[in-house]
Design a protein around this motif. Structure first.
Motif, PDB file in Angstrom:
ATOM      1  N   GLU A  70       0.831  -1.194   0.000  1.00 13.08           N
ATOM      2  CA  GLU A  70       0.000   0.000   0.000  1.00 13.08           C
ATOM      3  C   GLU A  70       0.874   1.255   0.000  1.00 13.08           C
ATOM      4  O   GLU A  70       1.867   1.328   0.721  1.00 13.08           O
ATOM      5  N   ARG A  88      -8.143   0.064  -2.216  1.00 12.28           N
ATOM      6  CA  ARG A  88      -9.225  -0.033  -1.225  1.00 12.28           C
ATOM      7  C   ARG A  88     -10.551   0.058  -1.968  1.00 12.28           C
ATOM      8  O   ARG A  88     -10.816   1.027  -2.671  1.00 12.28           O
ATOM      9  N   ASP A 144     -13.089  -7.250   6.500  1.00 11.13           N
ATOM     10  CA  ASP A 144     -12.699  -5.902   6.065  1.00 11.13           C
ATOM     11  C   ASP A 144     -13.829  -4.910   6.305  1.00 11.13           C
ATOM     12  O   ASP A 144     -13.599  -3.790   6.766  1.00 11.13           O
ATOM     13  N   ARG A 148     -12.033  -2.484   9.005  1.00 13.74           N
ATOM     14  CA  ARG A 148     -11.149  -1.529   8.343  1.00 13.74           C
ATOM     15  C   ARG A 148     -11.809  -0.159   8.251  1.00 13.74           C
ATOM     16  O   ARG A 148     -13.019  -0.009   8.416  1.00 13.74           O
ATOM     17  N   GLU A 156     -13.557  -0.563   3.915  1.00 17.30           N
ATOM     18  CA  GLU A 156     -13.203  -0.817   2.515  1.00 17.30           C
ATOM     19  C   GLU A 156     -12.381  -2.097   2.401  1.00 17.30           C
ATOM     20  O   GLU A 156     -11.480  -2.342   3.206  1.00 17.30           O
ATOM     21  N   VAL A 158      -9.664  -4.685   0.939  1.00 19.14           N
ATOM     22  CA  VAL A 158      -8.341  -4.596   0.328  1.00 19.14           C
ATOM     23  C   VAL A 158      -8.274  -5.524  -0.884  1.00 19.14           C
ATOM     24  O   VAL A 158      -8.428  -6.741  -0.754  1.00 19.14           O
TER      25      VAL A 158
END
Length: 200
Positions: A70, A88, A144, A148, A156, A158
């Motif tokens: 990332e 994302r 997620d 997240r 969002e 990944v």
């Protein structure tokens, strides 16, 4: 002693002595129910094992992507045809429906509940594999969504697998698609989750 043995071995006048099953077990359900129940437990074990493997692979790769990829340039894997790129995704699989994050979170949770209900009557090994893939993938993306940023139920997903000319996706999406395709094939062949085969 002989008299006692005679009384014990003699059935009563109403014929209530337990029946003997084909395998020598007493009771009508002993021979007919034990094997299906055992087979059902093994299929559920397969479902959970497949789901665990799919989920752990998805979770591990996402953690690696967030830590190492990332905010960095994409990594070419097969020339320009396939690369790893951290993205994302607030939508569903392959970036569909970005404005419906909460809706897709609820759908993922509902899918898990449905699979749990189907598993109670699961006797088919191929169905166990298919449902395990679906469960593992749904749990991966649901994790997620729940944990997240930007927040609970709105997280969002990944994604990182980026083929040329196609949407970016992850291993959870792959598991869901493979499980769905397998279910379609099993349904086309007439095989039900309980192991029975029907023909239209």
């Amino acid at each position: 002693m002989a008299e006692a043995e005679r009384i014990i071995d003699t059935p009563d006048s109403e014929g209530e002595r337990p029946e003997t099953g084909p395998d020598g077990e007493h009771g009508a359900d002993a021979g007919d129910g034990a094997a299906p129940r055992s087979r059902g437990k093994r299929r559920i074990a397969v479902l959970l094992a497949v789901a665990a493997v799919a989920y752990l692979f998805d979770l591990g790769t996402k953690m690696l992507v967030v830590a190492k990829l990332e905010h960095h340039q994409a990594i070419p894997v097969i020339g320009e045809w396939l690369r790893f790129e951290a993205v994302r995704n607030p939508g569903a699989a392959f970036g569909i429906g970005e404005a419906l994050t909460v809706v897709f979170t609820v759908i993922a949770a509902a899918v898990i509940v449905v699979i749990a209900r189907i598993a109670r009557k699961l006797y088919s090994l191929p169905w166990a594999v298919a449902l395990g893939l679906l469960l593992g993938g749904a749990l991966g993306n649901l994790t997620d969504r729940l944990f997240r940023s930007p927040g609970f139920f709105r997280g969002e997903v990944v994604d990182f697998i980026a083929p040329k000319g196609f949407a970016v996706f992850n291993l959870a999406d792959t598991a869901i698609v493979c499980g769905g395709v397998l279910i379609v094939l099993l349904s086309f062949r007439g095989l039900d989750p309980d192991g029975t085969v029907h023909k239209d």
